[in-house]
Scaffold this motif. Sequence first.
Motif, PDB file in Angstrom:
ATOM      1  N   TRP A  88       0.848  -1.191   0.000  1.00  0.00           N
ATOM      2  CA  TRP A  88       0.000   0.000   0.000  1.00  0.00           C
ATOM      3  C   TRP A  88       0.883   1.240   0.000  1.00  0.00           C
ATOM      4  CZ3 TRP A  88       0.364  -3.580   3.906  1.00  0.00           C
ATOM      5  CH2 TRP A  88       1.019  -3.192   5.073  1.00  0.00           C
ATOM      6  N   TYR A  89       0.269   2.401  -0.182  1.00  0.00           N
ATOM      7  CA  TYR A  89       0.978   3.675  -0.103  1.00  0.00           C
ATOM      8  C   TYR A  89       0.551   4.375   1.188  1.00  0.00           C
ATOM      9  CZ  TYR A  89       1.914   2.914  -5.055  1.00  0.00           C
ATOM     10  OH  TYR A  89       2.311   2.374  -6.248  1.00  0.00           O
ATOM     11  N   ALA A  90       1.517   4.973   1.883  1.00  0.00           N
ATOM     12  CA  ALA A  90       1.215   5.622   3.151  1.00  0.00           C
ATOM     13  C   ALA A  90       2.176   6.778   3.374  1.00  0.00           C
ATOM     14  CB  ALA A  90       1.312   4.618   4.299  1.00  0.00           C
ATOM     15  N   ALA A 157       4.882   6.996   0.222  1.00  0.00           N
ATOM     16  CA  ALA A 157       5.711   6.003  -0.463  1.00  0.00           C
ATOM     17  C   ALA A 157       5.102   4.620  -0.320  1.00  0.00           C
ATOM     18  CB  ALA A 157       7.134   6.027   0.092  1.00  0.00           C
ATOM     19  N   ALA A 158       5.611   3.701  -1.124  1.00  0.00           N
ATOM     20  CA  ALA A 158       5.107   2.327  -1.107  1.00  0.00           C
ATOM     21  C   ALA A 158       5.576   1.596   0.147  1.00  0.00           C
ATOM     22  CB  ALA A 158       5.598   1.589  -2.346  1.00  0.00           C
ATOM     23  N   VAL A 159       4.693   0.756   0.674  1.00  0.00           N
ATOM     24  CA  VAL A 159       5.005  -0.094   1.826  1.00  0.00           C
ATOM     25  C   VAL A 159       4.692  -1.530   1.437  1.00  0.00           C
ATOM     26  CG1 VAL A 159       4.599  -0.545   4.264  1.00  0.00           C
ATOM     27  CG2 VAL A 159       4.278   1.766   3.357  1.00  0.00           C
ATOM     28  N   GLU A 160       5.650  -2.421   1.611  1.00  0.00           N
ATOM     29  CA  GLU A 160       5.413  -3.833   1.337  1.00  0.00           C
ATOM     30  C   GLU A 160       4.901  -4.531   2.586  1.00  0.00           C
ATOM     31  OE1 GLU A 160       8.907  -5.652  -0.192  1.00  0.00           O
ATOM     32  OE2 GLU A 160       8.911  -4.492  -2.054  1.00  0.00           O
ATOM     33  N   SER A 171       5.721  -6.278  -4.267  1.00  0.00           N
ATOM     34  CA  SER A 171       6.406  -5.121  -4.859  1.00  0.00           C
ATOM     35  C   SER A 171       5.582  -4.450  -5.952  1.00  0.00           C
ATOM     36  CB  SER A 171       7.764  -5.565  -5.428  1.00  0.00           C
ATOM     37  OG  SER A 171       7.608  -6.589  -6.400  1.00  0.00           O
ATOM     38  N   SER A 172       4.283  -4.729  -5.986  1.00  0.00           N
ATOM     39  CA  SER A 172       3.441  -4.192  -7.058  1.00  0.00           C
ATOM     40  C   SER A 172       3.084  -2.715  -6.869  1.00  0.00           C
ATOM     41  CB  SER A 172       2.155  -5.020  -7.182  1.00  0.00           C
ATOM     42  OG  SER A 172       1.390  -4.969  -5.982  1.00  0.00           O
ATOM     43  N   CYS A 173       3.303  -2.169  -5.681  1.00  0.00           N
ATOM     44  CA  CYS A 173       3.110  -0.726  -5.470  1.00  0.00           C
ATOM     45  C   CYS A 173       4.415  -0.041  -5.864  1.00  0.00           C
ATOM     46  CB  CYS A 173       2.758  -0.433  -4.007  1.00  0.00           C
ATOM     47  SG  CYS A 173       1.214  -1.184  -3.447  1.00  0.00           S
ATOM     48  N   ASN A 174       4.556   0.310  -7.131  1.00  0.00           N
ATOM     49  CA  ASN A 174       5.849   0.777  -7.633  1.00  0.00           C
ATOM     50  C   ASN A 174       5.823   2.195  -8.184  1.00  0.00           C
ATOM     51  OD1 ASN A 174       4.427   0.289  -9.987  1.00  0.00           O
ATOM     52  ND2 ASN A 174       5.513  -1.624 -10.457  1.00  0.00           N
ATOM     53  N   ASP A 175       4.836   2.994  -7.781  1.00  0.00           N
ATOM     54  CA  ASP A 175       4.829   4.392  -8.192  1.00  0.00           C
ATOM     55  C   ASP A 175       5.844   5.176  -7.373  1.00  0.00           C
ATOM     56  OD1 ASP A 175       2.821   4.774 -10.273  1.00  0.00           O
ATOM     57  OD2 ASP A 175       1.377   4.113  -8.763  1.00  0.00           O
ATOM     58  N   LEU A 176       6.345   6.251  -7.962  1.00  0.00           N
ATOM     59  CA  LEU A 176       7.265   7.127  -7.248  1.00  0.00           C
ATOM     60  C   LEU A 176       6.563   7.770  -6.049  1.00  0.00           C
ATOM     61  CD1 LEU A 176       8.970   8.986 -10.233  1.00  0.00           C
ATOM     62  CD2 LEU A 176      10.061   7.338  -8.701  1.00  0.00           C
ATOM     63  N   PRO A 177       7.302   8.095  -4.996  1.00  0.00           N
ATOM     64  CA  PRO A 177       6.699   8.832  -3.871  1.00  0.00           C
ATOM     65  C   PRO A 177       6.004  10.103  -4.361  1.00  0.00           C
ATOM     66  CG  PRO A 177       8.871   8.040  -3.265  1.00  0.00           C
ATOM     67  CD  PRO A 177       8.714   7.743  -4.732  1.00  0.00           C
ATOM     68  N   PHE A 178       4.841  10.399  -3.805  1.00  0.00           N
ATOM     69  CA  PHE A 178       4.033  11.522  -4.253  1.00  0.00           C
ATOM     70  C   PHE A 178       3.572  12.339  -3.052  1.00  0.00           C
ATOM     71  CE2 PHE A 178       1.496   7.734  -3.737  1.00  0.00           C
ATOM     72  CZ  PHE A 178       0.409   8.138  -2.982  1.00  0.00           C
TER      73      PHE A 178
END
Length: 361
Positions: A88-90, A157-160, A171-178
């Motif tokens: 997820w992103y957090a 950022a992505a969290v595994e 590792s499917s959450c691979n977008d750049l930090p936003f």
Amino acid sequence: MPVTETRRALAGVTALTLALCAIAFTEAAYAAKPVGSDKGATTEQSAGSNSNGIYAAARITYSGSVAPNGGSGNVTSADVNWTPPPCWYAPYLGAKDFKEKMSQDIESQMGAPGMGGHAGAALSELKRHYEDEYGWTDTPGYKDYNVDKDGEGMFWAAVENPDEPDVLKRSSCNDLPFWVDNGEAPPPQYEQAITPEILAALAYQHMQLPDTEVSLAPEQTTKVNLPTWAWLDKAVFDEVQATASLNVPGFNLQATTTARPVSLTLEPGTDDAVTYPASGECLINNDDSIGEPYARGKADRTPPCGIKYLRSSGDGTYNLQATITWDISWTGTGGAGGDLPDGTFGNGQAVTVQEIQSVNR
């Protein structure tokens, strides 16, 4: 540099940068310490901040009936197709801290041997993405890492999920930090941004249900063709709750999952047995008990919940499996809520079955 070539080069290079962010975040998010017990150990993971008061990593807090040390609980989903979120992103870092970390990471990679050609150009584009508000060709960027908005939001950022065994899913959450402003929802394209529903799924994953030991009559040792009564008193188990929370400046979410027992399933441990009822599933009674305790005068009755063994266990025992099914629901921030798949958890109990010997004269 053509857009397609830039993105192709970035696919490998930014993954390394994202991995550095994700690893740091994940380690912090699961650095737990047990603080007590209540129907299973209670694990608490509180957020930590640096000397500037900016949260260096947003940590998920687990409380209630959860597994110790941030591990997975003992609940098995009755829906084989349901799994907790793999990633997820957090919220990750404030603007100044993010600039410091990303600048160091990018400079370190650009100085690595052989970092030239498309990879070097991609790193330059990545750097420009966070330094120049126009970003690279078709992707809006940030002016000087948004440092002029420090304290007004955070980079996400992505969290595994460390308990996800499939590395590709993890590792499917691979977008750049936003960037997300305090109090605002993440942009809609980030479907895996953390929500109360994701927190509920994580609370489910960490939930620890109580052990199940069924009362039997006869106890431990029974006879061939003699009905064995089984029951669970209402005082043995109650509903169980687990809560997952994420609290950082300008962004607070939580979700609580509640598990309520609904039935007990008996598996005799041998095909040479019959169950009562025939399905082996004993439903919960109106008084929240399951089955009925044996008492004098009931010897000729069929137990509402129980087993009859048809063959001796010999010199060994049968492994009676007693599994409780739990109805699981959740509620969360902003009135959100719903149902999660039923959960199951059970224990094995050794049962000795003896043959009654008779002598004809």
